[in-house]
Write an enzyme that holds these catalytic residues in place. Structure first.
Site, mmCIF file in Angstrom:
data_model
loop_
_atom_site.group_PDB
_atom_site.id
_atom_site.type_symbol
_atom_site.label_atom_id
_atom_site.label_comp_id
_atom_site.label_asym_id
_atom_site.label_seq_id
_atom_site.Cartn_x
_atom_site.Cartn_y
_atom_site.Cartn_z
ATOM 1 N N GLY A 1 -75.863 44.361 104.159
ATOM 2 C CA GLY A 1 -76.361 43.738 102.927
ATOM 3 C C GLY A 1 -76.080 42.250 102.854
ATOM 4 N N ALA B 1 -73.004 46.018 102.070
ATOM 5 C CA ALA B 1 -72.902 46.865 100.876
ATOM 6 C C ALA B 1 -71.591 47.634 100.993
ATOM 7 C CB ALA B 1 -74.090 47.815 100.814
ATOM 8 N N GLU C 1 -76.043 49.160 110.100
ATOM 9 C CA GLU C 1 -76.371 50.399 109.392
ATOM 10 C C GLU C 1 -76.605 51.600 110.311
ATOM 11 O OE1 GLU C 1 -77.581 47.415 108.618
ATOM 12 O OE2 GLU C 1 -77.637 47.152 106.444
#
Ligand code: HXC
Length: 257
Positions: A108, A63, A131
């Site tokens: 992502g 992302a 993350e």
């Protein structure tokens, strides 16, 4: 201009995430474009879908970190929910979806690949859920699908350590089904897609439904659910043509029903 391209080659649809300068990172615009492409897939003429990334370096590098960097809880929840919705649409497409992973599949990007039925990778592919190192959790399905795909222990290790793994390790842990030289990846994806497209389409879709829905059930419920998928194939032209061809000792061409 769309960040997601779609190409139809006979019965195979090819989705390409195309934001190459940012290694195909997913911002809200890319997610919206991806959703529009997925929504527009013609289910009647598409028997298999391939998802890949533009260029030779990345499938999807995650992302968009810049876009996420200023998000508060409400915006973060909406972004995560949006990605989850789009990826769930991919997972719920009636036909099989192959991720052809041509480089970085981080955050992502790894999660996008997990929403596909089958993952094959180029030898330059790198997988990871970085993350925890960025102060967030995986939020496009990674905490759910990674454990379901490679097992709880390995998934927890990848997510807690935020350490990336290369294609050969991804193969070893069962994250990908095969690894090919980068320049052969799309040919191999296409071969697999055409092989799938060459089987009876109603049967293939019922197989996908039986596996995906069955995985959410206890085994008793699943065992009584499976006959429904079988029954949905019985009496179809697909079944009649394929089985008659066998009984008459001739080759069956599933493209001609
Ligand atoms: C925004 C990104 C990006 C990302 C790369 N870029 N990944 N932009 N978000 N996730 C951009 C870079 O800023 C750079 O832009 C260009 O792409 C090329 O990247 P470089 O870093 O210069 O390339 P390289 O040195 O080869 O390193 C490649 C890389 C690195 C190792 C993949 O880019 C990287 O670590 N990217 C971040 C990977 C990551 O942490 N992904 C997970 C994000 S969290 P410029 O303009 O400088 O050329 C996530 C959460 C999902 O995905 C759930 C959300 C709810």
């Amino acid at each position: 201009m769309s960040y997601v391209k779609y190409e139809q080659k006979d019965f195979v649809g090819i989705i390409t995430i195309d934001r190459e300068k940012s290694l195909n990172a997913l911002n809200p615009e890319v997610l919206a474009d991806l959703e529009a492409v997925v929504d527009a897939i013609d289910a009647d003429k598409t028997r298999c879908v391939i998802v890949t990334g533009a260029g030779k370096k990345a499938f999807v590098a995650g992302a968009d970190i810049g876009a996420m960097s200023t998000m508060g809880p409400a915006e973060g929840r909406a972004f995560s929910a949006n990605g989850n919705d789009v990826f769930r649409k991919i997972e719920k497409l009636p036909m099989p979806v192959i991720a052809a992973i041509n480089g970085y599949a981080l955050g992502g990007g790894c999660e996008l690949s997990l929403s596909c039925d089958i993952r094959i990778a180029a030898d330059n592919a790198v997988f990871g859920q970085p993350e925890a190192g960025l102060g967030i959790t995986p939020g496009f399905g990674g905490t759910q699908r990674l454990a379901r795909t490679i097992g709880v222990g390995k998934a927890k290790e990848m997510i807690y350590t935020a350490r990336n793994i290369k294609a050969d390790d991804a193969y070893r842990v069962g994250l990908v089904n095969a690894v090919y030289p980068l320049d052969q990846l799309m040919d191999e994806a296409m071969k697999m897609a055409q092989r799938i497209a060459g089987n009876a389409p109603i049967a293939v879709r019922q197989c996908k439904k039986a596996i995906n829905m069955g995985l959410q059930m206890d085994i008793d419920t699943a065992a009584s659910f499976e006959p429904e998928m079988f029954a949905a194939c019985c009496g179809t032209q697909d079944q009649h043509n394929a089985m008659t061809a066998f009984c008459e000792k001739r080759k069956h061409d599933p493209f001609i029903n």
